[in-house]
Design an enzyme around this catalytic site. Structure first.
Site, PDB file in Angstrom:
ATOM      1  N   GLN A  31       1.913  -5.934  -3.334  1.00 40.69           N
ATOM      2  CA  GLN A  31       2.378  -6.067  -1.939  1.00 40.69           C
ATOM      3  C   GLN A  31       3.686  -5.281  -1.772  1.00 40.69           C
ATOM      4  O   GLN A  31       3.869  -4.285  -2.450  1.00 40.69           O
ATOM      5  CB  GLN A  31       2.543  -7.551  -1.553  1.00 40.69           C
ATOM      6  CG  GLN A  31       1.239  -8.324  -1.441  1.00 40.69           C
ATOM      7  CD  GLN A  31       0.639  -8.745  -2.768  1.00 40.69           C
ATOM      8  OE1 GLN A  31       1.279  -9.380  -3.552  1.00 40.69           O
ATOM      9  NE2 GLN A  31      -0.616  -8.394  -3.006  1.00 40.69           N
TER      10      GLN A  31
ATOM     11  N   LYS B 183       1.742   2.245  -5.144  1.00 43.82           N
ATOM     12  CA  LYS B 183       2.268   1.729  -6.416  1.00 43.82           C
ATOM     13  C   LYS B 183       1.351   2.066  -7.591  1.00 43.82           C
ATOM     14  O   LYS B 183       1.800   2.509  -8.648  1.00 43.82           O
ATOM     15  CB  LYS B 183       2.458   0.201  -6.322  1.00 43.82           C
ATOM     16  CG  LYS B 183       3.447  -0.208  -5.238  1.00 43.82           C
ATOM     17  CD  LYS B 183       3.492  -1.716  -5.060  1.00 43.82           C
ATOM     18  CE  LYS B 183       2.268  -2.322  -4.418  1.00 43.82           C
ATOM     19  NZ  LYS B 183       2.028  -1.942  -3.020  1.00 43.82           N
ATOM     20  N   GLY B 184       0.026   1.849  -7.374  1.00 46.72           N
ATOM     21  CA  GLY B 184      -0.932   2.072  -8.461  1.00 46.72           C
ATOM     22  C   GLY B 184      -0.865   3.489  -8.981  1.00 46.72           C
ATOM     23  O   GLY B 184      -0.793   3.727 -10.187  1.00 46.72           O
TER      24      GLY B 184
ATOM     25  N   SER C  61       4.108  12.255   1.716  1.00 50.33           N
ATOM     26  CA  SER C  61       4.775  13.144   2.671  1.00 50.33           C
ATOM     27  C   SER C  61       3.804  14.232   3.126  1.00 50.33           C
ATOM     28  O   SER C  61       3.935  14.767   4.234  1.00 50.33           O
ATOM     29  CB  SER C  61       6.021  13.762   2.050  1.00 50.33           C
ATOM     30  OG  SER C  61       5.694  14.395   0.841  1.00 50.33           O
ATOM     31  N   ASP C  62       2.773  14.527   2.273  1.00 50.65           N
ATOM     32  CA  ASP C  62       1.769  15.546   2.632  1.00 50.65           C
ATOM     33  C   ASP C  62       1.045  15.196   3.936  1.00 50.65           C
ATOM     34  O   ASP C  62       0.571  16.085   4.643  1.00 50.65           O
ATOM     35  CB  ASP C  62       0.751  15.715   1.501  1.00 50.65           C
ATOM     36  CG  ASP C  62       0.110  14.391   1.098  1.00 50.65           C
ATOM     37  OD1 ASP C  62       0.853  13.528   0.576  1.00 50.65           O
ATOM     38  OD2 ASP C  62      -1.105  14.211   1.338  1.00 50.65           O
TER      39      ASP C  62
ATOM     40  N   ARG D 234      -9.931  -2.750   6.166  1.00 55.21           N
ATOM     41  CA  ARG D 234      -9.357  -2.877   7.520  1.00 55.21           C
ATOM     42  C   ARG D 234      -8.503  -1.668   7.851  1.00 55.21           C
ATOM     43  O   ARG D 234      -7.858  -1.102   6.966  1.00 55.21           O
ATOM     44  CB  ARG D 234      -8.461  -4.130   7.597  1.00 55.21           C
ATOM     45  CG  ARG D 234      -9.232  -5.413   7.608  1.00 55.21           C
ATOM     46  CD  ARG D 234      -8.294  -6.605   7.725  1.00 55.21           C
ATOM     47  NE  ARG D 234      -7.460  -6.782   6.544  1.00 55.21           N
ATOM     48  CZ  ARG D 234      -6.529  -7.714   6.434  1.00 55.21           C
ATOM     49  NH1 ARG D 234      -6.287  -8.539   7.443  1.00 55.21           N
ATOM     50  NH2 ARG D 234      -5.828  -7.853   5.332  1.00 55.21           N
TER      51      ARG D 234
ATOM     52  N   THR E 298      -9.985  -4.617   1.831  1.00 55.12           N
ATOM     53  CA  THR E 298     -10.743  -5.169   2.958  1.00 55.12           C
ATOM     54  C   THR E 298     -11.356  -4.079   3.832  1.00 55.12           C
ATOM     55  O   THR E 298     -12.195  -4.371   4.677  1.00 55.12           O
ATOM     56  CB  THR E 298      -9.806  -6.014   3.846  1.00 55.12           C
ATOM     57  OG1 THR E 298      -8.701  -5.180   4.227  1.00 55.12           O
ATOM     58  CG2 THR E 298      -9.276  -7.230   3.113  1.00 55.12           C
TER      59      THR E 298
ATOM     60  N   GLY F  69      -4.682  -4.074  -3.870  1.00 55.29           N
ATOM     61  CA  GLY F  69      -5.670  -3.022  -4.121  1.00 55.29           C
ATOM     62  C   GLY F  69      -4.869  -1.793  -4.479  1.00 55.29           C
ATOM     63  O   GLY F  69      -4.228  -1.207  -3.621  1.00 55.29           O
ATOM     64  N   HIS F  70      -4.825  -1.462  -5.761  1.00 52.65           N
ATOM     65  CA  HIS F  70      -4.001  -0.346  -6.242  1.00 52.65           C
ATOM     66  C   HIS F  70      -4.921   0.808  -6.623  1.00 52.65           C
ATOM     67  O   HIS F  70      -5.728   0.689  -7.539  1.00 52.65           O
ATOM     68  CB  HIS F  70      -3.132  -0.795  -7.418  1.00 52.65           C
ATOM     69  CG  HIS F  70      -2.115  -1.842  -7.040  1.00 52.65           C
ATOM     70  ND1 HIS F  70      -1.249  -2.418  -7.919  1.00 52.65           N
ATOM     71  CD2 HIS F  70      -1.820  -2.384  -5.825  1.00 52.65           C
ATOM     72  CE1 HIS F  70      -0.466  -3.278  -7.283  1.00 52.65           C
ATOM     73  NE2 HIS F  70      -0.803  -3.284  -6.013  1.00 52.65           N
TER      74      HIS F  70
ATOM     75  N   ASP G  49       0.811  -1.229   0.000  1.00 50.30           N
ATOM     76  CA  ASP G  49       0.000   0.000   0.000  1.00 50.30           C
ATOM     77  C   ASP G  49       0.842   1.276   0.000  1.00 50.30           C
ATOM     78  O   ASP G  49       0.428   2.309   0.526  1.00 50.30           O
ATOM     79  CB  ASP G  49      -0.951   0.015   1.217  1.00 50.30           C
ATOM     80  CG  ASP G  49      -1.885  -1.172   1.210  1.00 50.30           C
ATOM     81  OD1 ASP G  49      -2.237  -1.631   0.126  1.00 50.30           O
ATOM     82  OD2 ASP G  49      -2.251  -1.642   2.307  1.00 50.30           O
ATOM     83  N   GLU G  50       2.003   1.219  -0.601  1.00 51.53           N
ATOM     84  CA  GLU G  50       2.886   2.390  -0.639  1.00 51.53           C
ATOM     85  C   GLU G  50       2.378   3.453  -1.608  1.00 51.53           C
ATOM     86  O   GLU G  50       2.776   4.621  -1.523  1.00 51.53           O
ATOM     87  CB  GLU G  50       4.318   1.972  -1.066  1.00 51.53           C
ATOM     88  CG  GLU G  50       5.036   1.056  -0.087  1.00 51.53           C
ATOM     89  CD  GLU G  50       4.767  -0.415  -0.391  1.00 51.53           C
ATOM     90  OE1 GLU G  50       3.881  -0.715  -1.219  1.00 51.53           O
ATOM     91  OE2 GLU G  50       5.439  -1.278   0.220  1.00 51.53           O
TER      92      GLU G  50
ATOM     93  N   SER H  10       5.505  12.300  -4.058  1.00 50.98           N
ATOM     94  CA  SER H  10       4.050  12.378  -4.257  1.00 50.98           C
ATOM     95  C   SER H  10       3.441  13.147  -3.094  1.00 50.98           C
ATOM     96  O   SER H  10       3.721  12.856  -1.930  1.00 50.98           O
ATOM     97  CB  SER H  10       3.476  10.964  -4.344  1.00 50.98           C
ATOM     98  OG  SER H  10       2.080  11.002  -4.343  1.00 50.98           O
TER      99      SER H  10
END
Ligand code: GDP
Ligand code: IMO
Ligand code: MG
Length: 424
Positions: free
Chosen positions: A223, A16-17, A331-332, A302, A300, A40-41, A13-14, A411
């Site tokens: 991932q 990537k998408g 970073s925002d 979560r 999910t 989930g991107h 969840d960094e 970003s």
């Protein structure tokens, strides 16, 4: 030509998408190489938000081809839902998406086995996404899997029936036998018919022939490195190789064909599911990061666990992946903080180390922090690096000197436009 690889350096969840979507205009082909609908991107542009699961994040840009590579595990039902939603929003998906014949299929019984395995683990559960990922990869490695190419063969139904019967026996052993799978099966077989309408190809030839013709390929990871089955925080990991080497096995690309490796990380750190997380914050700061960063799972829903950036784990991830360029996300989220902390070393049994230990589960890891002044300036609207506040530039310099790799992209918001390219 060589392929470039973009992958996560933390626990997924960094972002990537978002970045794959931004970089796609520089490429001809975007290829997913591992994972499945556990991913989930999220992409945002023109006021709309999309979450992709198995389909590469190059799908919204014009003119590029996308490949689901052989290292991916595909659930036909979820794939159909995802593809139909894209078709409804105007993407001519059958024209721009190819699927490798060697992609392994997730069966309805894989999802049941995932749930049963988690139930049986009790307090030691992994906290999986429940999408059948572990059981599907288990079948692949134990040489029992069904592949997309099998759907084109005359004995596919028999192969499916044999796999299903085997799974039902396993479910009985896990005390989960009382299942009527007829409905699930009917839906799954319909989705197989839908899948067969796509261009099903020999993915390894498609990629290598494209490289020979001078096409530019971006490989999209799912991932993150700390969830890699070999190098992540085992056993609290996913079941695939999320690292650069996974692009070789997952697409049939030789190691000497790897070009740039974009390593992507958040300016802080998150994790979803169980497992160790040395810099996790259980306090108000952790909750503030979660709220400001909307840190809830794209798949999910979560809550994601939040903490400070972990440079020990990042240095390890950079080493394993051969990262050549760094991309810093979100970073925002830290724009309003007075002080920002970064874990520069671990203290284990009173001894300080900058190396990532064999297990962060069995030992007590005490993070050693460096505090840095916050920049206290909203950055979401900035268009150019020249607008960065001095304290933010200092933060970037600090990270670059700790990690020894330049930060090429920053970003500053979820939208495509909120991306500052420093050097590429
Ligand atoms: P992925 O799995 O690596 O593609 O990442 P996810 O989509 O699961 O999670 C990233 C989340 O952060 C998504 O909700 C994005 O819309 C959002 N996001 C991405 N980049 C930024 C950013 O720079 N700032 C903020 N505030 N949100 C971002
Ligand atoms: P993206 O691509 C974050 C985590 C799960 C669980 C562990 C194993 O969006 O970054 P699995 O269902 O794969 O067997 O679950 O891995 N996990 C992720 N965490 N982002 C992801 O994907 C993830 N995919 C799996 O929460 O801890
Ligand atoms: Mg995600």
């Amino acid at each position: 030509m060589k392929v470039d690889v973009l992958l996560g350096l933390q626990w997924g969840d960094e972002g990537k998408g978002k970045v794959v979507d931004v970089l796609t205009p520089r490429y001809d082909i975007v290829a997913r190489f591992q994972g499945g609908p556990n991913a989930g991107h999220t992409l945002e542009f023109e006021g709309k938000k999309y979450v992709l699961r198995s389909i590469p994040s190059g799908i919204f840009q014009d003119g590029q081809l996308n490949l689901i590579g052989n290292g991916v595990v595909l659930d036909p039902v979820l794939f159909q839902e995802e593809a139909e939603a894209l078709e409804a929003s105007g993407v001519d998906i059958k024209k721009v998406l190819k699927i490798s014949k060697k992609v392994h299929l997730i069966l309805p019984t894989h999802r049941l086995l995932d749930a049963a395995s988690e139930r049986n683990k009790g307090g030691a559960k992994i906290g999986t996404t429940g999408k059948g990922i572990g059981p599907a990869y288990t079948d692949k490695v134990s040489r029992n899997g069904l592949r997309v190419g099998d759907t084109l063969l005359p004995d596919f139904r028999e192969k499916y029936a044999a796999a299903c019967a085997r799974h039902l026996k396993q479910l009985a052993m896990l005390d989960a036998a009382d299942i009527d799978i007829a409905l699930l099966e009917e839906r799954w077989l319909k989705a197989i018919d839908y899948l067969k309408q796509f261009d099903i190809v020999d993915g390894e030839y498609f990629i290598n022939n494209s490289l020979e013709k001078g096409k530019k390929v971006l490989c999209e990871g799912a991932q993150g490195t700390m969830l890699d089955v070999d190098y992540g925080s085992y056993p609290y990991v996913t079941s695939s190789n999320t690292v650069t080497a996974g692009a070789c096995t997952g697409l049939g690309v030789a190691p000497n064909k790897i070009g740039d490796v974009y390593g992507i990380f958040k300016a802080y750190c998150t994790r979803v599911g169980s497992g160790p997380f040395p810099t996790e914050l259980h306090d108000e700061t952790g909750r503030t990061i979660r709220d400001l960063g909307h840190e809830y799972g794209a798949v999910t829903g979560r809550e994601r666990r939040c903490g400070w950036i972990d440079l020990v784990a990042l240095r390890y991830a950079i080493m394993i992946n051969g990262v050549t360029r760094l991309i810093m996300m979100k970073s925002d989220v830290l724009d309003g903080f007075d002080t920002i902390k970064a874990c520069v070393a671990y203290k284990i049994d009173g001894k300080e180390t900058r190396d990532f230990p064999y297990s962060i589960d069995e030992v007590t890891v005490e993070p050693v922090y460096r505090s840095l002044p916050g920049w206290k300036t909203p950055m979401n609207e900035m268009k150019n690096e020249s607008e960065f506040p001095a304290a933010f530039n200092d933060y970037i310099k600090f990270l670059e000197s700790e990690l020894n790799i330049p930060i090429s992209i920053v970003s500053i918001g979820p939208d495509r436009e909120q991306t500052i390219i420093r050097s590429l």
